[in-house]
Design a protein around this motif. Structure first.
Motif, PDB file in Angstrom:
ATOM      1  N   ASP A   1       3.747  -9.645  -2.490  1.00 13.97           N
ATOM      2  CA  ASP A   1       4.374 -10.814  -1.846  1.00 13.97           C
ATOM      3  C   ASP A   1       4.979 -10.455  -0.581  1.00 13.97           C
ATOM      4  O   ASP A   1       4.752 -11.135   0.422  1.00 13.97           O
ATOM      5  CB  ASP A   1       5.403 -11.791  -2.593  1.00 13.97           C
ATOM      6  N   LYS A   2       5.775  -9.253  -0.582  1.00 13.53           N
ATOM      7  CA  LYS A   2       6.528  -8.882   0.562  1.00 13.53           C
ATOM      8  C   LYS A   2       5.493  -8.331   1.545  1.00 13.53           C
ATOM      9  O   LYS A   2       5.607  -8.598   2.722  1.00 13.53           O
ATOM     10  CB  LYS A   2       7.214  -7.729  -0.010  1.00 13.53           C
ATOM     11  N   ARG A   3       4.487  -7.653   1.112  1.00 17.09           N
ATOM     12  CA  ARG A   3       3.308  -7.256   2.042  1.00 17.09           C
ATOM     13  C   ARG A   3       2.479  -8.111   2.683  1.00 17.09           C
ATOM     14  O   ARG A   3       2.241  -8.071   3.825  1.00 17.09           O
ATOM     15  CB  ARG A   3       2.619  -6.210   1.230  1.00 17.09           C
ATOM     16  N   VAL A   4       2.250  -9.241   1.897  1.00 14.08           N
ATOM     17  CA  VAL A   4       1.666 -10.228   2.269  1.00 14.08           C
ATOM     18  C   VAL A   4       2.185 -11.028   3.603  1.00 14.08           C
ATOM     19  O   VAL A   4       1.672 -11.388   4.535  1.00 14.08           O
ATOM     20  CB  VAL A   4       1.091 -11.562   1.353  1.00 14.08           C
ATOM     21  N   ILE A   5       3.569 -11.280   3.253  1.00 12.56           N
ATOM     22  CA  ILE A   5       4.443 -12.018   4.204  1.00 12.56           C
ATOM     23  C   ILE A   5       4.652 -11.019   5.596  1.00 12.56           C
ATOM     24  O   ILE A   5       4.743 -11.745   6.541  1.00 12.56           O
ATOM     25  CB  ILE A   5       5.841 -12.220   3.826  1.00 12.56           C
TER      26      ILE A   5
END
Length: 366
Positions: free
Chosen positions: A155-159
Motif C-alpha cells: 500500500d505504501k509503495r502504491v501511494i
C-alpha cells in the motif's frame, strides 16, 4: 489516443525494455516523454476543471499537514482524536468525500490538519478524485501517509507511486544540478563527481525530448535520469513525509518491534489514542519550526504565545513581518537572548538568524 493511453503505452514499453548500457539512451527518452505527458495530465490545457467542490481549503496557521491514504485506514478517526474536528467516520470505504480541515495547537503553534478523501490506485491517471486530492497534498508542509498496519507495505509503495506521478517527492532534497539554457554552443556537461548513471549521450537524449539543444549542465552529485528530468520540469515539490501505521492494537509486541524499524514511520492506534505524543513530536521535528518569544520593554518575556516561524525564514526581519509589516520601517535594532547569540542580551540587526526559543526585544527608531 488519450494522454492516459499514451502513458500506459510508454509504461508497458519501459517494462518490456531490459535495463543495460545499450538501452539506457532509449529508456531516458521514454522517461522524459512520460514526465511530459504526466505534466499535461496535471495541468490540462483549456479553461475548466477547477479544484472541485470541497477541495479548495483556505490556509490557516503556520503549517499545513495533509492526511493521505487509502479508504478506511482510519484517517478520519485519527484526525477527530487529534483535533476534535468531526470528519465522517465509518467502517466502509470512501466515507470522507471532501477535504475536511481542522486545527491543532502544539508547542504554541497553530497547525492546520487536512483529512483528504481516500486515494485509489490510478489516481495519477485521473481515476476517482485522486487528482484533486493530490493537488491539495502539493500545498502541504508535511504529509502523513496513513497505512493499515495489517495490510502489507505494498500500500505504501502504491501511494508513493501515485504522489511521485504528480511531481511530489517525499523525504528528498532537490537534486544538486545546475541547469542553464543558452542561445548557442550545444550541450556542455560538467560534474564534480564521477557519474555512474548518466553520460553525455543520455543527457542530450533527454534534453532533445524537451527541444533543448543548447544548455550548460553541472552535476554536483551522482544523479540519475529521473533527477535530471525533475530539474528540467522544474515543477517538483519536495515535502517531508511521516508514515502513520494505524491499528497497532491488532498486532503483537514482536510485530510492533519490527514496524518500529521502518524509516520515517510512527505506529499508532487512532481508536485507542495510543502513541499520539510520539506522532506529534515527530510532526514538530519534520515541520522544522522555530518558536520566538517576545519581550516588551521592562516586562518579562511572553512564553505563552510564541511567534512561530519556518527555520528557512527566521531572521529578525521575518520575525518583525510576522507581527506586522509596518514594524520593519521603524526598526532600529533588536536585543536577543538565546542560542543564536554569544552574549545575553546581544544587540543584532534585521538580518540576524534566530534560533528556537530565542527571546527578542525590538527597539524602534525615535
Amino acid at each position: 489516443m488519450s494522454i492516459v493511453e499514451k502513458i500506459k503505452e510508454i509504461e508497458l514499453e519501459m517494462a518490456r525494455t531490459q535495463k543495460n548500457k545499450a538501452t539506457s539512451f532509449h529508456l531516458g527518452t521514454l522517461k522524459a516523454k512520460l514526465a511530459k505527458l504526466r505534466r499535461e495530465l496535471l495541468t490540462p490545457s483549456g479553461g475548466g476543471g477547477g479544484g472541485g467542490i470541497g477541495f479548495d481549503v483556505a490556509k490557516t496557521g503556520v503549517a499545513r499537514v495533509g492526511f493521505v491514504g487509502f479508504p478506511s485506514v482510519g484517517k478520519s478517526t485519527l484526525m477527530s482524536k487529534m483535533t476534535g474536528t468531526h470528519s465522517e467516520v465509518g467502517a466502509y470505504e470512501f466515507t470522507t468525500l471532501t477535504t475536511v480541515p481542522g486545527v491543532i495547537q502544539y508547542k504554541g503553534a497553530k497547525i492546520q490538519i487536512l483529512d483528504l478523501p481516500g486515494i485509489i490506485e490510478g489516481a495519477k491517471d485521473g481515476k476517482g478524485r485522486g487528482r484533486q486530492v493530490i493537488a491539495v497534498a502539493r500545498t502541504c508542509s508535511l504529509i502523513f501517509i496513513v497505512l493499515d498496519v495489517l495490510k502489507p507495505l505494498t500500500d505504501k509503495r502504491v501511494i508513493e507511486r501515485e504522489l511521485e506521478g504528480f511531481g511530489i517527492r517525499l523525504n528528498k532534497q532537490p537534486p544538486n544540478i545546475t541547469f542553464k539554457k543558452k542561445d548557442k554552443g550545444g550541450v556542455t556537461m560538467s560534474s564534480t563527481v564521477n557519474l555512474t548513471h548518466l553520460d553525455l549521450d543520455q543527457v542530450k537524449a533527454v534534453l532533445a525530448e524537451y527541444k533543448i539543444h543548447n544548455a550548460d549542465i553541472n552535476f554536483k552529485y551522482d544523479a540519475t535520469v529521473d533527477d535530471l528530468i525533475d530539474v528540467i520540469e522544474g515543477n517538483r515539490i519536495y515535502i517531508p513525509c511521516i508514515y502513520v501505521l494505524n491499528k497497532i492494537d491488532q498486532i503483537s509486541i514482536e510485530e510492533l518491534d519490527i514496524i518500529y524499524k521502518i524509516p520515517h514511520a510512527i505506529p499508532v492506534s487512532a481508536h485507542h489514542g495510543w502513541n499520539f505524543d510520539d506522532l506529534l513530536e515527530k510532526m514538530w521535528d519534520y515541520l522544522d519550526l522555530v518558536r520566538i518569544y517576545t519581550k516588551p520593554k521592562g516586562q518579562l518575556p511572553d512564553y505563552n504565545s510564541p511567534i512561530v516561524l519556518r527555520r528557512d525564514a527566521c531572521t529578525v526581519e521575518d520575525f518583525c513581518n510576522s507581527i506586522h509589516r509596518a514594524i520593519i520601517k521603524q526598526f532600529k535594532y533588536a536585543l536577543v537572548w538565546g542560542n543564536s547569540v554569544k552574549h545575553h542580551p546581544q544587540k543584532v540587526g534585521k538580518d540576524h538568524v534566530l534560533a528556537d526559543e530565542d527571546v527578542v526585544m525590538l527597539c524602534k527608531k525615535v
